[in-house]
Design an enzyme around this catalytic site. Structure first.
Site, PDB file in Angstrom:
ATOM      1  N   GLU A 269      50.976 -22.032  21.552  1.00  0.00           N
ATOM      2  CA  GLU A 269      51.176 -22.596  20.208  1.00  0.00           C
ATOM      3  C   GLU A 269      51.134 -21.425  19.238  1.00  0.00           C
ATOM      4  O   GLU A 269      50.066 -20.944  18.868  1.00  0.00           O
ATOM      5  CB  GLU A 269      50.082 -23.616  19.886  1.00  0.00           C
ATOM      6  CG  GLU A 269      50.068 -24.836  20.783  1.00  0.00           C
ATOM      7  CD  GLU A 269      51.229 -25.778  20.558  1.00  0.00           C
ATOM      8  OE1 GLU A 269      52.044 -25.512  19.634  1.00  0.00           O
ATOM      9  OE2 GLU A 269      51.336 -26.775  21.277  1.00  0.00           O
ATOM     10  N   CYS A 303      49.374 -23.207  10.839  1.00  0.00           N
ATOM     11  CA  CYS A 303      50.633 -22.875  11.518  1.00  0.00           C
ATOM     12  C   CYS A 303      51.744 -23.806  11.038  1.00  0.00           C
ATOM     13  O   CYS A 303      52.924 -23.474  11.155  1.00  0.00           O
ATOM     14  CB  CYS A 303      50.466 -22.953  13.034  1.00  0.00           C
ATOM     15  SG  CYS A 303      49.725 -24.477  13.623  1.00  0.00           S
TER      16      CYS A 303
END
Length: 517
Positions: A269, A303
């Site tokens: 990720e 993110c």
């Protein structure tokens, strides 16, 4: 570990979370031990030293892996619903300790207290999801071409799951992985960010208390602390079949190569460069709320933070004016004060990257319409508080093509049809989260079609940040391609096995092959 007294009730939070001077930073449960280098945790809120945590040496690491291997031999034999019961109890402990853990997250990382509480709620939600999932780890049954045969698929646990998490979500991402890994029958070894080691110790204490109450091996959950070298212990270790790593694209490429070299599995990720498309038929009020929260929430250190706003030329000036007005209302300060919208960046290195990004966008021909800057004076002594900034730019700018982990929003203008905006949105190497603001059904469907957003997450009339537990979380392209949390993400933590059972007295071969003896 030496704990220093701090304000805002942090002493009480540390006590409730069981953090003591004996918690050194390497743990196979309630047994803490360390002989590595010291890690110093300073709060970006006020610059105060919270604690010094001893890191994990190679010798410590070997002890952790040994405990995890031993625990796996026991844990994998527990029926999945029984494993789910342990996760349920862990979720209940999190409910009891939501306030102190949320406060520690806020103080050690710098996000607002409300966001800290929200992060712990994500942990609780994934536990609830995992408990239900523990009775649904299903395989498939299919028909065999051979008479008297049955075929099916089933899933088995992998073993040790190595988790490397980032500072921006110091507890939730670990829980996303751990709750699913546990119900799958795996055990976990976690290396939290060296910038938020106390959050890791707090979670380890909570898990260890559940294991102790149920007379379970402590090695089901293990903690290691340190820098990238400690992470390398796991990424190069054949005894750890899966590495789940959250962080930058640069870090992800290093991890992916190391794990692939030993034919292990990796769940990555990585970075995002997330955009919201604003079409002429967008609700401007909703757009501003979604864009501002996406851009300044967690001080732009998610993110999924909104980095780019792609606005149709016909409404560009109107949206720009509304954003400028909204930014003037932002309150920046101590994140434990719930009246503030924006807290600090994680450290002074992040501040330097923020300042460099603002200089770079002007160098490349952009203009700042909401100027940034570092805040100084009373309440800003840590040197980590900055002003959220907005710049007019082009998608082709080098700085726009990169992810800046700070509250910097780039405004881009598009002409013509929504396909032109989609092309701009997709015109970066990252592919995590995306959104479109429109009341036009055709535009929304084009955005969600195979020729639309190339991101792992695509939203309509909501922003880019704020994912729910039920959906798989992750992105495409250089974001890594991993999936965590909901949906069928559990399959990543298991190995698939195809089984064929012959219940006859004959042995026919597949494809009608003859092999007579």
């Amino acid at each position: 570990m030496s704990v220093v007294a701090t304000d805002f009730g942090i002493d009480e939070a540390l006590e409730l979370l069981g953090i003591k001077e004996t918690n050194k930073g390497t743990s196979t449960g309630s047994d803490y031990f360390s002989s590595g280098e010291l890690i110093t945790s300073y709060s970006p809120v006020d610059g105060a030293l919270i604690a010094k945590v001893e890191g994990t040496s190679r010798e410590d690491y070997e002890k952790v892996i040994g405990a995890a291997q031993k625990a796996f031999q026991f844990w994998r034999k527990k029926p999945a619903p029984q494993r789910g019961e342990i996760v349920r109890q862990f979720g209940e402990k999190l409910r009891e300790l939501k306030a102190p853990l949320g406060k520690l997250v806020s103080y050690e990382m710098g996000k607002s207290y409300q966001e800290g509480l929200g992060e712990v709620q994500e942990m609780i939600d994934i536990c609830d999801f995992a408990v239900g999932l523990s009775r649904q780890l299903h395989g498939l049954t299919m028909h065999s071409e051979r008479p008297g045969h049955r075929m099916y698929e089933q899933y088995h646990p992998l073993g040790i799951v190595g988790i490397i998490s980032a500072f921006n979500f110091p507890v939730a991402v670990w829980a996303w992985n751990t709750a699913l890994a546990w119900i799958c029958g795996d055990v976990c070894v976690w290396k939290p960010s060296e910038k938020t080691p106390l959050c890791g110790i707090a979670c380890q204490n909570i898990a260890a208390s559940v294991f102790k109450e149920n007379d379970l091996p402590e090695g089901i959950s293990c903690l290691i602390n340190g820098d990238y070298q400690v992470g390398e212990y796991m990424t190069t270790d054949k005894r750890v079949p899966l590495i789940s790593a959250t962080g930058s694209i640069r870090m992800g490429k290093i991890v992916a190569q190391a794990v692939a070299a030993r034919l292990g599995k990796s769940l990555l990720e990585l970075g995002g460069n997330n955009a919201i498309i604003v079409t002429p038929e967008a609700d401007i009020k909703m757009t501003v709320i979604g864009a501002v929260f996406g851009a300044v929430g967690t001080a732009g250190q998610r993110c999924t933070s909104t980095r780019r706003l792609i606005i149709h030329e016909s409404i560009y000036d109107k949206v720009k004016a509304a954003l400028i007005a909204a930014y003037q209302q932002l309150r920046i300060g101590n994140p434990l004060d719930e009246n503030n919208h924006v807290g600090p960046l994680i450290d002074v290195d992040a501040v330097e990257m923020y300042e460099a990004a603002l200089e770079k966008v002007v160098e490349e021909g952009g203009s700042l319409i909401v100027e940034g800057g570092v805040l100084k004076g009373e309440g800003y002594e840590s040197g980590c508080y900055v002003k959220p900034a907005i710049a007019e730019a082009e998608n082709s700018f080098e700085i726009v093509q990169h992810e800046t982990f700070a509250p910097v929003l780039y405004l881009l203008k598009y002409k013509g049809e929504v396909e032109n905006a989609i092309a701009l949105q997709n015109g970066v190497v990252q592919g995590l989260s995306s959104a479109i603001m429109t009341n036009n059904l055709r535009e929304a469907e084009r955005f969600l079609s195979a020729a639309g957003s190339d991101c792992g997450i695509a939203n309509v009339n909501i922003g880019t940040s704020g994912a729910e537990i039920g959906g798989a979380f992750g992105g495409e392209k250089e974001t890594g391609g991993g999936r965590e949390s909901g949906s069928d993400a559990w399959k990543v933590y298991m190995r698939r096995q195809t089984n064929t059972i012959n219940y006859t007295t004959e042995l026919p071969l597949a494809q009608g092959i003859k092999f007579d003896l």
